[in-house]
Design a protein around this motif. Structure first.
Motif, PDB file in Angstrom:
ATOM      1  N   GLN A  66       0.848  -1.190   0.000  1.00 18.95           N
ATOM      2  CA  GLN A  66       0.000   0.000   0.000  1.00 18.95           C
ATOM      3  C   GLN A  66       0.890   1.249   0.000  1.00 18.95           C
ATOM      4  O   GLN A  66       1.869   1.332   0.729  1.00 18.95           O
ATOM      5  N   ASN A  67       0.518   2.213  -0.834  1.00 18.16           N
ATOM      6  CA  ASN A  67       1.302   3.437  -0.979  1.00 18.16           C
ATOM      7  C   ASN A  67       1.011   4.421   0.151  1.00 18.16           C
ATOM      8  O   ASN A  67       0.188   5.334   0.002  1.00 18.16           O
ATOM      9  N   ILE A  80      -3.848  17.010 -13.124  1.00 13.91           N
ATOM     10  CA  ILE A  80      -3.565  16.579 -11.747  1.00 13.91           C
ATOM     11  C   ILE A  80      -2.964  15.182 -11.749  1.00 13.91           C
ATOM     12  O   ILE A  80      -3.544  14.235 -12.286  1.00 13.91           O
ATOM     13  N   ALA A  81      -1.778  15.061 -11.161  1.00 15.24           N
ATOM     14  CA  ALA A  81      -1.138  13.758 -10.947  1.00 15.24           C
ATOM     15  C   ALA A  81      -1.656  13.181  -9.638  1.00 15.24           C
ATOM     16  O   ALA A  81      -1.926  13.918  -8.685  1.00 15.24           O
ATOM     17  N   PHE A  82      -1.801  11.856  -9.611  1.00 11.52           N
ATOM     18  CA  PHE A  82      -2.334  11.270  -8.382  1.00 11.52           C
ATOM     19  C   PHE A  82      -1.503  10.086  -7.906  1.00 11.52           C
ATOM     20  O   PHE A  82      -0.937   9.333  -8.689  1.00 11.52           O
ATOM     21  N   VAL A  83      -1.455   9.978  -6.576  1.00 11.85           N
ATOM     22  CA  VAL A  83      -0.855   8.825  -5.897  1.00 11.85           C
ATOM     23  C   VAL A  83      -1.989   7.868  -5.568  1.00 11.85           C
ATOM     24  O   VAL A  83      -2.863   8.194  -4.750  1.00 11.85           O
ATOM     25  N   PRO A  84      -2.008   6.689  -6.195  1.00 13.29           N
ATOM     26  CA  PRO A  84      -3.054   5.718  -5.850  1.00 13.29           C
ATOM     27  C   PRO A  84      -2.667   4.917  -4.612  1.00 13.29           C
ATOM     28  O   PRO A  84      -1.522   4.982  -4.139  1.00 13.29           O
ATOM     29  N   GLY A  85      -3.612   4.161  -4.122  1.00 13.05           N
ATOM     30  CA  GLY A  85      -3.342   3.340  -2.944  1.00 13.05           C
ATOM     31  C   GLY A  85      -2.379   2.195  -3.208  1.00 13.05           C
ATOM     32  O   GLY A  85      -1.741   1.690  -2.283  1.00 13.05           O
ATOM     33  N   HIS A  86      -2.259   1.809  -4.466  1.00 11.05           N
ATOM     34  CA  HIS A  86      -1.352   0.727  -4.863  1.00 11.05           C
ATOM     35  C   HIS A  86      -0.880   1.017  -6.277  1.00 11.05           C
ATOM     36  O   HIS A  86      -1.628   1.555  -7.096  1.00 11.05           O
ATOM     37  N   GLY A  87       0.341   0.647  -6.589  1.00  4.42           N
ATOM     38  CA  GLY A  87       0.827   0.775  -7.954  1.00  4.42           C
ATOM     39  C   GLY A  87       1.381   2.148  -8.276  1.00  4.42           C
ATOM     40  O   GLY A  87       1.653   2.974  -7.396  1.00  4.42           O
ATOM     41  N   ASP A  88       1.547   2.396  -9.589  1.00  2.00           N
ATOM     42  CA  ASP A  88       2.225   3.591 -10.075  1.00  2.00           C
ATOM     43  C   ASP A  88       1.295   4.794 -10.144  1.00  2.00           C
ATOM     44  O   ASP A  88       0.078   4.667 -10.284  1.00  2.00           O
ATOM     45  N   MET A  89       1.903   5.978 -10.113  1.00  2.00           N
ATOM     46  CA  MET A  89       1.158   7.219 -10.274  1.00  2.00           C
ATOM     47  C   MET A  89       0.667   7.362 -11.715  1.00  2.00           C
ATOM     48  O   MET A  89       1.156   6.716 -12.631  1.00  2.00           O
ATOM     49  N   SER A  90      -0.316   8.224 -11.881  1.00  2.00           N
ATOM     50  CA  SER A  90      -0.825   8.563 -13.205  1.00  2.00           C
ATOM     51  C   SER A  90      -1.395   9.972 -13.114  1.00  2.00           C
ATOM     52  O   SER A  90      -1.165  10.689 -12.129  1.00  2.00           O
TER      53      SER A  90
END
Length: 214
Positions: A13-14, A186-196
């Motif tokens: 989890q990020n 807007i760039a986002f930090v997800p709860g899992h995995g890479d940003m987008s």
């Protein structure tokens, strides 16, 4: 505003450490566990943690919250009160999934849509985004054009809605009607995995891309 991502728990989890460069005051977003890693990251960056922010009540996002709160004596803000039932279940859920012992907690502040939270001199907008869980919130920094979205949205996917009180229609509405209007950049930090970015997901995400909606 600066941030580092710290993957924690067996679910990778990020967790995010975010801070104000002017004051070096910071917040931990979603301390699901592995608190030693989180505290070391803060020490390495010279950040004084002044609060804990929670997007939602699932164990991999909130499992270490009470312990970190007790270690540092800092307030907890979030999520929305509709996730109280998840937070109350943390000890049972962690035991079920083989996570370290966890404790329920009561935030110092439940968050609502359009609230603001501060980190040092920085201010984040709160967006209530139900669907993955009923009380899920997202944190948006309008000036830095960055969002911490928990398990609402991922690169190429969206959050699960098969958990208790999850709702697929609510989740789609949260993403398309509450997040997309904030801006494609807007760039986002997800709860899992890479940003987008919101713009990339509007074009390519098979669950919420514009082309799939009239």
């Amino acid at each position: 505003m600066k941030a580092v991502i710290i993957p924690v728990t067996p679910f990778a989890q990020n967790c995010s450490l975010i801070w104000c460069e002017d004051t070096m005051k910071g917040a931990v977003v979603d301390p699901g566990g592995d608190l030693d890693q989180i505290l070391k990251a803060a020490e390495d960056q010279g950040v004084e943690i002044e609060k804990i922010l929670i997007t939602h009540g699932h164990l991999d996002h909130a499992g270490g919250t009470q312990e970190l709160h007790e270690k540092l004596g800092v307030p907890i803000e979030g999520p929305h009160i509709d996730d109280k039932f998840w937070i109350d279940q943390l000890p049972v859920q962690c035991a079920k999934y083989g996570f370290p012992t966890s404790y329920a907690f009561t935030p110092d502040r439940w968050l609502e849509d359009n609230d603001k939270v501060t980190v040092g001199n920085q201010s984040f907008d709160v967006v209530h985004c139900p669907g993955h869980t009923p009380g899920h919130v997202v944190f948006i920094h309008p000036e830095a054009r960055i969002a911490i979205v928990g398990d609402v949205l991922f690169q190429g996917s969206i959050g699960r809605t098969d958990f208790p009180r999850g709702n697929h229609e609510d989740l789609i509405h949260s993403i398309r009607e509450k997040l997309w209007p904030l801006g494609d950049d807007i760039a986002f930090v997800p709860g899992h995995g890479d940003m987008s970015t919101f713009g990339r997901e509007r074009q390519t995400n098979p669950f919420v891309a514009d082309m799939n909606f009239g």
